[in-house]
Design an enzyme around this catalytic site. Structure first.
Site, PDB file in Angstrom:
ATOM      1  N   HIS A   1      14.099 124.608 -46.508  1.00 24.33           N
ATOM      2  CA  HIS A   1      14.932 123.638 -45.792  1.00 24.33           C
ATOM      3  C   HIS A   1      16.395 123.893 -46.155  1.00 24.33           C
ATOM      4  O   HIS A   1      16.728 124.178 -47.302  1.00 24.33           O
ATOM      5  CB  HIS A   1      14.527 122.220 -46.190  1.00 24.33           C
ATOM      6  CG  HIS A   1      15.176 121.141 -45.364  1.00 24.33           C
ATOM      7  ND1 HIS A   1      16.461 120.711 -45.585  1.00 24.33           N
ATOM      8  CD2 HIS A   1      14.711 120.414 -44.312  1.00 24.33           C
ATOM      9  CE1 HIS A   1      16.765 119.762 -44.717  1.00 24.33           C
ATOM     10  NE2 HIS A   1      15.719 119.565 -43.933  1.00 24.33           N
TER      11      HIS A   1
ATOM     12  N   GLU B   1      18.941 122.041 -46.622  1.00 28.60           N
ATOM     13  CA  GLU B   1      19.510 121.219 -47.687  1.00 28.60           C
ATOM     14  C   GLU B   1      19.060 121.703 -49.063  1.00 28.60           C
ATOM     15  O   GLU B   1      19.855 121.782 -50.005  1.00 28.60           O
ATOM     16  CB  GLU B   1      19.118 119.744 -47.505  1.00 28.60           C
ATOM     17  CG  GLU B   1      19.711 118.852 -48.573  1.00 28.60           C
ATOM     18  CD  GLU B   1      19.208 117.423 -48.519  1.00 28.60           C
ATOM     19  OE1 GLU B   1      19.127 116.791 -49.594  1.00 28.60           O
ATOM     20  OE2 GLU B   1      18.890 116.937 -47.407  1.00 28.60           O
TER      21      GLU B   1
ATOM     22  N   CYS C   1      26.934 116.105 -45.334  1.00 33.50           N
ATOM     23  CA  CYS C   1      26.822 114.667 -45.598  1.00 33.50           C
ATOM     24  C   CYS C   1      27.280 114.380 -47.027  1.00 33.50           C
ATOM     25  O   CYS C   1      26.854 115.064 -47.965  1.00 33.50           O
ATOM     26  CB  CYS C   1      25.380 114.219 -45.419  1.00 33.50           C
ATOM     27  SG  CYS C   1      25.088 112.507 -45.917  1.00 33.50           S
TER      28      CYS C   1
ATOM     29  N   SER D   1      13.082 116.796 -41.104  1.00 33.21           N
ATOM     30  CA  SER D   1      12.216 116.385 -42.208  1.00 33.21           C
ATOM     31  C   SER D   1      11.987 114.884 -42.213  1.00 33.21           C
ATOM     32  O   SER D   1      10.859 114.409 -42.368  1.00 33.21           O
ATOM     33  CB  SER D   1      12.824 116.831 -43.540  1.00 33.21           C
ATOM     34  OG  SER D   1      12.043 116.407 -44.625  1.00 33.21           O
ATOM     35  N   ASN D   2      13.058 114.100 -42.025  1.00 36.93           N
ATOM     36  CA  ASN D   2      12.884 112.647 -42.121  1.00 36.93           C
ATOM     37  C   ASN D   2      12.071 112.100 -40.952  1.00 36.93           C
ATOM     38  O   ASN D   2      11.367 111.108 -41.095  1.00 36.93           O
ATOM     39  CB  ASN D   2      14.249 111.952 -42.252  1.00 36.93           C
ATOM     40  CG  ASN D   2      15.045 111.944 -40.979  1.00 36.93           C
ATOM     41  OD1 ASN D   2      14.914 111.056 -40.148  1.00 36.93           O
ATOM     42  ND2 ASN D   2      15.904 112.945 -40.796  1.00 36.93           N
TER      43      ASN D   2
ATOM     44  N   SER E   1      18.572 111.693 -37.244  1.00 35.57           N
ATOM     45  CA  SER E   1      19.424 112.588 -36.459  1.00 35.57           C
ATOM     46  C   SER E   1      19.223 112.400 -34.959  1.00 35.57           C
ATOM     47  O   SER E   1      19.598 113.264 -34.160  1.00 35.57           O
ATOM     48  CB  SER E   1      19.140 114.045 -36.847  1.00 35.57           C
ATOM     49  OG  SER E   1      17.753 114.325 -36.773  1.00 35.57           O
TER      50      SER E   1
ATOM     51  N   HIS F   1      19.362 118.214 -37.244  1.00 34.04           N
ATOM     52  CA  HIS F   1      18.079 118.683 -36.726  1.00 34.04           C
ATOM     53  C   HIS F   1      17.626 117.836 -35.535  1.00 34.04           C
ATOM     54  O   HIS F   1      16.725 117.010 -35.637  1.00 34.04           O
ATOM     55  CB  HIS F   1      17.027 118.659 -37.830  1.00 34.04           C
ATOM     56  CG  HIS F   1      17.182 119.766 -38.812  1.00 34.04           C
ATOM     57  ND1 HIS F   1      16.669 119.722 -40.090  1.00 34.04           N
ATOM     58  CD2 HIS F   1      17.800 120.973 -38.711  1.00 34.04           C
ATOM     59  CE1 HIS F   1      16.969 120.843 -40.720  1.00 34.04           C
ATOM     60  NE2 HIS F   1      17.659 121.604 -39.905  1.00 34.04           N
TER      61      HIS F   1
END
Length: 334
Positions: A127, A129, A99, A226-227, A270, A44
């Site tokens: 999302h 994931e 990942c 998100s992170n 990312s 992302h």
């Protein structure tokens, strides 16, 4: 003339899973004499995706957009078995850049589903994931978006409930949700190991250390990361006077710097460091040239490239030339 200081978070930027996924696309473009398709954004980050497109990668939303028999790379966020089956039906050749830490959560979901547990997946619905993990056991998984959703959760047997989580969440928010779940289900089981990615945790710890001393925190990262969004929120919660997420230096606003003496800087997992360096250059031009690194952890994890890609590279006489900061070659999954 220097008017202020930059507190630069270390670690920041690329994690091992992102590095693996991005390099996988780069090496595929180098070693395959055909079009390389990628399902969803490989990671992302707009800058990374744009750069890979310029090199020839073709990004698609779903596998039915890919010609039968072509080569597709699955993104770092992981896929559901349904997507894998669709790819097989179209006879696509695949490189799985999921990942390994996400793969671990997938395997946990499969294992607990086989044991007939209700699985409460703490994460954001929609999302990639979360969709991939939930798709491993759709009849057993419920997505819990936030602590506010806990009251609506229903389970078949309160004695057979386990929680898993999206790897890129805020540690604090995740545990707040888990604590509320445990109030409702006292025997709620935890995953065998922490699901929150080591890199997500490390970046949050670093910004928590910086935030109380920062008038302004700038987080480099895309809006769908998100992170990166979590880092901005964590900075505010940890005491930063103001916190903003920017995709690039073009999004900076003059009014953010009024009365600011100390700027905290970090980037999502990312984000390539070239974007942080661009930001530091602009901050220096604005008078924030005194850069002080703040290190809270040292990362030396490196994941080997996907097996399918390694075999193709071996066939062509090529090797994975990446090295860890310690100088070790990328030969193992840890």
């Amino acid at each position: 003339m220097s008017i202020g200081t930059v507190l630069l978070a270390e670690p920041r930027g690329y994690c091992a899973g992102v590095d693996r996924a991005v390099v996988a696309v780069e090496r595929a473009l180098e070693h395959y004499d055909e079009t390389i398709y990628v399902r969803h954004e490989i990671v992302h980050n707009k800058f990374v995706v744009d750069r890979l497109q310029e090199k020839g990668a073709v990004f698609v939303e779903e596998v039915d957009e890919i010609p039968e028999g072509a080569l597709v790379i699955f993104s770092a966020h992981g896929i559901s078995p349904e997507v894998r089956e669709m790819a097989e039906e179209r006879h696509l050749r695949t490189i799985d850049a999921t990942c390994p830490l996400v793969t671990k959560v997938h395997k946990e979901a499969v294992r607990f589903a086989r044991q007939d547990y209700d699985i409460l997946l703490v994460g954001h619905a929609g999302h990639e994931e979360v969709e991939g993990t939930a798709g491993e056991a759709p009849d057993h998984v419920q997505v819990v978006n936030s602590p506010d959703d806990v009251d609506t959760v229903t389970v078949r047997d309160p004695e057979r409930v386990v929680w898993l989580s999206q790897t890129t969440l805020s540690v604090d928010e995740t545990m707040e949700t888990v604590d509320k779940l445990r109030e409702r289900f006292p025997t709620l089981q935890s995953p065998p190991s922490d699901d929150i990615c080591y890199a997500t945790q490390n970046r949050q710890v670093a910004i928590k250390k910086i935030a109380p001393d920062a008038d302004l925190v700038l987080v480099v990262g895309s809006p769908n990361s998100s992170n990166s969004v979590r880092l901005m929120e964590v900075a505010k919660e940890a005491g930063a006077r103001a916190s903003h997420r920017i995709d690039s230096i073009r999004e900076l606003r003059d009014e953010w710097f009024e009365g600011v003496g100390t700027v905290g800087v970090t980037s999502g997992a990312s984000v390539p460091d070239v974007l942080v360096q661009q930001l530091l250059n602009v901050l220096a031009e604005r008078g924030y040239g005194d850069v002080k690194p703040v290190r809270t952890a040292t990362e030396d994890l490196m994941f080997s490239l996907p097996r399918e890609l390694r075999q193709e590279m071996k066939n062509r006489g090529a090797v994975d030339s990446r090295t860890k900061p310690t100088g070790q070659a990328a030969t193992a999954e840890s």
